[in-house]
Design a protein around this motif. Structure first.
Motif, short mmCIF file in Angstrom:
data_model
loop_
_atom_site.label_atom_id
_atom_site.label_comp_id
_atom_site.label_asym_id
_atom_site.label_seq_id
_atom_site.Cartn_x
_atom_site.Cartn_y
_atom_site.Cartn_z
N LEU A 172 -9.69 -4.32 3.07
CA LEU A 172 -9.52 -4.41 1.62
C LEU A 172 -8.61 -5.57 1.20
O LEU A 172 -8.46 -5.82 0.01
N ARG A 173 -8.01 -6.25 2.16
CA ARG A 173 -7.03 -7.28 1.82
C ARG A 173 -7.62 -8.45 1.06
O ARG A 173 -6.94 -9.12 0.30
N ARG A 174 -8.92 -8.70 1.26
CA ARG A 174 -9.56 -9.83 0.57
C ARG A 174 -9.55 -9.63 -0.95
O ARG A 174 -9.69 -10.59 -1.72
N LYS A 175 -9.39 -8.39 -1.39
CA LYS A 175 -9.38 -8.11 -2.83
C LYS A 175 -8.01 -8.34 -3.47
O LYS A 175 -7.90 -8.36 -4.70
N LEU A 176 -6.98 -8.51 -2.67
CA LEU A 176 -5.61 -8.54 -3.19
C LEU A 176 -5.27 -9.85 -3.88
O LEU A 176 -5.64 -10.93 -3.41
N LYS A 177 -4.55 -9.75 -4.97
CA LYS A 177 -3.93 -10.91 -5.62
C LYS A 177 -2.53 -10.51 -6.03
O LYS A 177 -2.34 -9.52 -6.74
N VAL A 178 -1.53 -11.28 -5.61
CA VAL A 178 -0.16 -11.03 -6.01
C VAL A 178 0.06 -11.61 -7.40
O VAL A 178 -0.20 -12.79 -7.64
N ILE A 179 0.49 -10.76 -8.32
CA ILE A 179 0.89 -11.21 -9.66
C ILE A 179 2.30 -10.68 -9.90
O ILE A 179 2.50 -9.48 -10.07
#
Length: 327
Positions: free
Chosen positions: A128-135
């Motif tokens: 699932l890491r490909r979906k992550l975006k740090v904001i």
């Protein structure tokens, strides 16, 4: 880049948060701030605690486990429309272990997942890491230059009295300080139950250095940041506390428990950590902050260097990029 310059194609966005309109929780603070930023980008945003099936071009859901019903309902109705999931601290630190089926289903249904600090990727399932975006959660600068109190060495603690916040750790750390110490702890936050309130009141009676001032509006916290010497965050788990962002943007030195949620915001090389749950180690760091001007100045320089990552323009641009990618 000015905030109003970042305008995307107008979308109707439904935002779901488990925190009600009058709540002062981190989830509600995040939801309200994102509403402003998304509207600045030209979108129409409505925020609810539950999803009633109304049409929308996109959903932003805060919290995988608590918003699971809303996520499932939106995806069932609009399987091809983007859904952005914001991972809460309890999602990653608790519910992914205690309620894995529901939490993971929400994560799998999301088209993108927003996380609030750099280390969440390390504890997110690999697939699932490909979906992550740090904001990074942003904060506004303080209205004027800081002028810390000279009479006392005030330490500001901002956090509701929940177990995960380890709320009494700072009070324990300042028991038995040398008589010469001028350290005073000013604790802002709501007691979630009568037991917590009684614990804090009893501590104030026996510990002249600890003062709980209860829940206050955000502008009073900003006033406190103008006068305090440093802020302490003692949590045992966090998803990325907004109060850390606020302190960083305000140039307030942060003394933090060495958990992923703090390290993911402040960085591995930050100098103000203490061992989580260890009041003796916290006391050592507090005394060093009081008595070693070079140490405190170094912490101040470090948070000032981090500040550009946490300004509203940066957060809004991150949202513009994410929506553009999804649409």
């Amino acid at each position: 880049m000015h905030l109003s310059d970042c305008v995307c194609v107008t979308m109707k966005i439904i935002q779901i948060t488990p925190a009600g309109r009058k709540s002062k929780s981190g989830n509600r603070t995040t939801a309200d701030r994102w509403t402003r930023l998304l509207r600045n980008l030209g979108h129409r945003v409505e925020t609810f605690t539950e999803y009633d099936g109304r049409p929308a071009d996109m959903m932003v859901a805060i919290h995988a486990w608590r918003s699971a019903d809303a996520i499932a309902a939106f995806k069932a109705k609009y399987p091809d429309r983007p859904l952005v999931l914001c991972l809460g601290g309890t999602d990653i630190n608790q519910y992914i272990h205690t309620h894995p089926v529901t939490t993971l289903r929400s994560m799998e249904q999301a088209d993108a997942m927003v996380c609030l600090h750099d280390l969440i990727k390390d504890i997110t399932p690999k697939q699932l890491r490909r979906k992550l975006k740090v904001i990074y959660q942003s904060a506004k600068p303080l209205p004027r230059s800081r002028s810390p109190s000279g009479r006392h060495f005030d330490i500001c603690l901002v956090g509701h009295m929940r177990e995960v916040k380890d709320p009494m750790r700072t009070a324990l750390a300042v028991r038995g300080l040398p008589e010469y110490s001028r350290i005073q702890v000013r604790h802002f936050g709501m007691a979630h139950n009568e037991k917590a309130a009684k614990t804090a009141n009893a501590e104030m009676k026996r510990n002249a250095r600890y003062h709980r001032l209860g829940e206050v509006p955000g502008w009073k916290i900003r006033q406190e940041f103008l006068r305090t010497q440093a802020m302490v965050i003692t949590s045992t788990a966090e998803g990325g506390a907004n109060v850390v962002s606020e302190a960083i943007v305000g140039g307030v030195p942060v003394i933090a428990s060495d958990i992923d949620g703090n390290i993911g915001l402040l960085g591995r090389r930050y100098g103000g950590y203490y061992k989580v749950g260890d009041e003796g180690d916290l006391q050592t760091v507090l005394l060093r902050a009081e008595n070693d001007p070079k140490f405190l100045s170094n912490l101040t320089r470090q948070v000032e260097a981090l500040a550009p990552k946490f300004v509203p323009e940066r957060e809004q641009e991150s949202w513009r990029e994410l929506i553009e990618k999804l649409t």
